[in-house]
Design a protein around this motif. Structure first.
Motif, short mmCIF file in Angstrom:
data_model
loop_
_atom_site.label_atom_id
_atom_site.label_comp_id
_atom_site.label_asym_id
_atom_site.label_seq_id
_atom_site.Cartn_x
_atom_site.Cartn_y
_atom_site.Cartn_z
N GLN A 150 0.84 -1.19 0.00
CA GLN A 150 0.00 0.00 0.00
C GLN A 150 0.88 1.25 0.00
N GLY A 152 1.58 3.13 -2.85
CA GLY A 152 2.16 3.51 -4.12
C GLY A 152 3.25 2.59 -4.63
N SER A 217 -7.59 4.90 -8.95
CA SER A 217 -7.17 6.28 -8.66
C SER A 217 -5.67 6.46 -8.48
N LYS A 218 -4.91 5.37 -8.35
CA LYS A 218 -3.47 5.51 -8.07
C LYS A 218 -2.72 5.81 -9.37
N ARG A 219 -2.73 7.08 -9.74
CA ARG A 219 -2.17 7.49 -11.03
C ARG A 219 -0.70 7.12 -11.17
N GLN A 220 0.04 7.11 -10.05
CA GLN A 220 1.46 6.80 -10.12
C GLN A 220 1.72 5.34 -10.51
N GLN A 367 -5.91 -3.77 -11.51
CA GLN A 367 -6.05 -2.34 -11.79
C GLN A 367 -6.67 -2.14 -13.16
#
Length: 462
Positions: A150, A152, A217-220, A367
């Motif tokens: 978790q 990133g 939502s985790k753009r990275q 994802q």
């Protein structure tokens, strides 16, 4: 020897007796707690719920509403439900997910309750989609985002031992396959030349959408932990901007959706320009309903950022979507339909959960499945709006507490629902919405004849 055996028997007997005592006392505490909560329900119907529960359904009103919405009293429907499982097989884990639609017709009458008739020969005429995905055990953590660290990191977590059984039992892959199949099947039904006029899904749509937004939502991680980024569609690779824009691509201006606020403001600006052509800033302000200076400044900020990111271009004071991103949604639709057909309808040579990118095969991660499911939901909403299909989500969550913890306190405190019930009394009600409403119905069975329904409240509370 006999003494030792006697001691063992005595020890086991004591432990069993102790367990029984603990169970009895624990159950008694729970029962006493609920007895005190049930006392709070006394008089609650008259003090609050008499205007919030509907149990008198007028067949004529239902008949007229059906005629108004659908133009006929004979309304076809399809109800979609899914199933999933995972099974270890040697050094493989077989993931299965699928969905099935049962169909029928609701006939509304002006003097009697509606009647429901299901279609016969469902084995021949029924619609179903499924996929069976075999994956080597060691590859599952690469696909399933729930095994990632978790915060990133794209590295597989080592905080817990990844045994084969634990991977099979805790993987979210089959649930994602099932969820995608449900929405894709509903979309395929809506695309039919003569689609059902009502589509029922076995999930809350108002909670599914924000959950999918969060899961994607985790753009990275979009570039490193998925296969969709960089995938060629019509000789144009999907980039971060495409994925971000398509997440919010549902345009219903009559309902002000997506809302011109928060995270969705930027994409509402893009949707206005995509659907209505070039505009000046003032025209944008008017379309978005942003009259105050601070809201206009926020719109202008997002416009400038969108120009910098390549979404928009400005010519002589007119803003418009760049050619590159005018094709985003058609390409996303093509992506979903291609992967959906390959995963659920065709007989692919490769694993259905793999896609070819840059000359090699890549796993779709969870994802990617979140993206595809969200895109499919947006496509389904778009299709239902175009064809005047009523899309309903049915939730049967026994742990739901939205009504007790949010709706009642907020609306009573602000005087929207008139009641003298205190916040203390509200906190002492049964813990879940289901127990609260069932208890209320049982204790007031004369005042609340079945069937009954709670009045609708806004999905913002979910």
């Amino acid at each position: 020897m006999s003494n030792t055996e006697g001691e063992v028997i005595s020890s086991l007997s004591t432990q069993i007796q102790r367990a029984g005592t603990l169970l009895q006392r624990g159950a008694a505490d729970q029962i006493e707690g609920y007895q005190s909560r049930f006392q709070t329900i006394e008089g609650l119907h008259e003090r609050l719920f008499k205007n919030l529960i509907v149990s008198d359904f007028d067949p004529k009103m239902g008949f007229e509403t059906a005629k108004k919405l659908f133009g006929t009293e004979h309304v076809s429907f399809a109800a979609v439900d899914g199933t999933d499982y995972a099974r270890p097989l040697f050094d493989l884990i077989v993931f299965f997910g699928g969905s099935y639609a049962t169909r029928g017709t609701i006939t509304y009458n002006d003097k009697s309750p509606p009647s429901v008739e299901y279609e016969n020969h469902f084995l021949k005429g029924g619609r179903a989609l499924s996929s069976c995905i075999p994956v080597f055990v060691n590859e599952v953590p690469e696909i399933d985002q729930s095994f990632f660290q978790q915060g990133g990191s794209s590295e597989v977590t080592t905080a817990r031992p990844l045994t084969d059984e634990m991977i099979a039992n805790n993987s979210t892959i089959p649930a994602w396959i099932m969820t995608l199949s449900e929405f894709y099947l509903a979309y395929r039904l809506a695309k039919e030349p003569d689609p059902p006029r009502i589509i029922l899904l076995d999930r809350s749509l108002s909670s599914t959408f924000p959950n999918l937004i969060f899961d994607s939502s985790k753009r990275q991680l979009w570039m490193s932990n998925g296969a969709l980024h960089g995938l060629q569609l019509d000789n144009i690779p999907l980039d971060v901007n495409d994925l971000a824009y398509a997440r919010y691509h549902f345009y219903v201006p009559e309902l002000q959706l997506p809302p011109a606020r928060g995270d969705s403001l930027r994409y509402r600006i893009l949707l206005e320009l995509e659907n209505n052509g070039p505009m000046t800033k003032n025209q944008l302000f008017q379309r978005l309903g942003t009259g105050s200076p601070d809201r206009q400044a926020r719109v202008e900020k997002f416009v400038q950022k969108s120009i910098k990111d390549g979404y928009l271009e400005e010519t002589n004071g007119l803003y418009q979507l760049t050619e590159r991103y005018r094709t985003t949604w058609p390409r996303i639709r093509k992506l979903v339909e291609t992967i959906g057909q390959r995963m659920f309808e065709e007989k692919p040579k490769e694993n259905p959960m793999k896609i070819e990118k840059n000359g090699s095969w890549h796993w779709l991660t969870t994802q990617d499945m979140a993206f595809l499911t969200l895109f499919t939901l947006n496509m389904l909403i778009e299709e239902c709006l175009t064809k005047n299909i009523l899309l309903l989500g049915l939730a049967k969550d026994t742990a739901a507490r939205d009504l007790k913890n949010h709706v009642l306190p907020v609306l009573i405190t602000n005087g929207v629902w008139k009641s003298e019930i205190s916040q203390t009394d509200l906190s002492n009600l049964p813990n879940t919405d289901r127990m609260l409403l069932q208890s209320l119905s049982i204790f007031n069975h004369k005042q609340i004849p079945v069937p009954w329904s709670l009045v609708e409240y806004d999905a913002s509370f979910l």
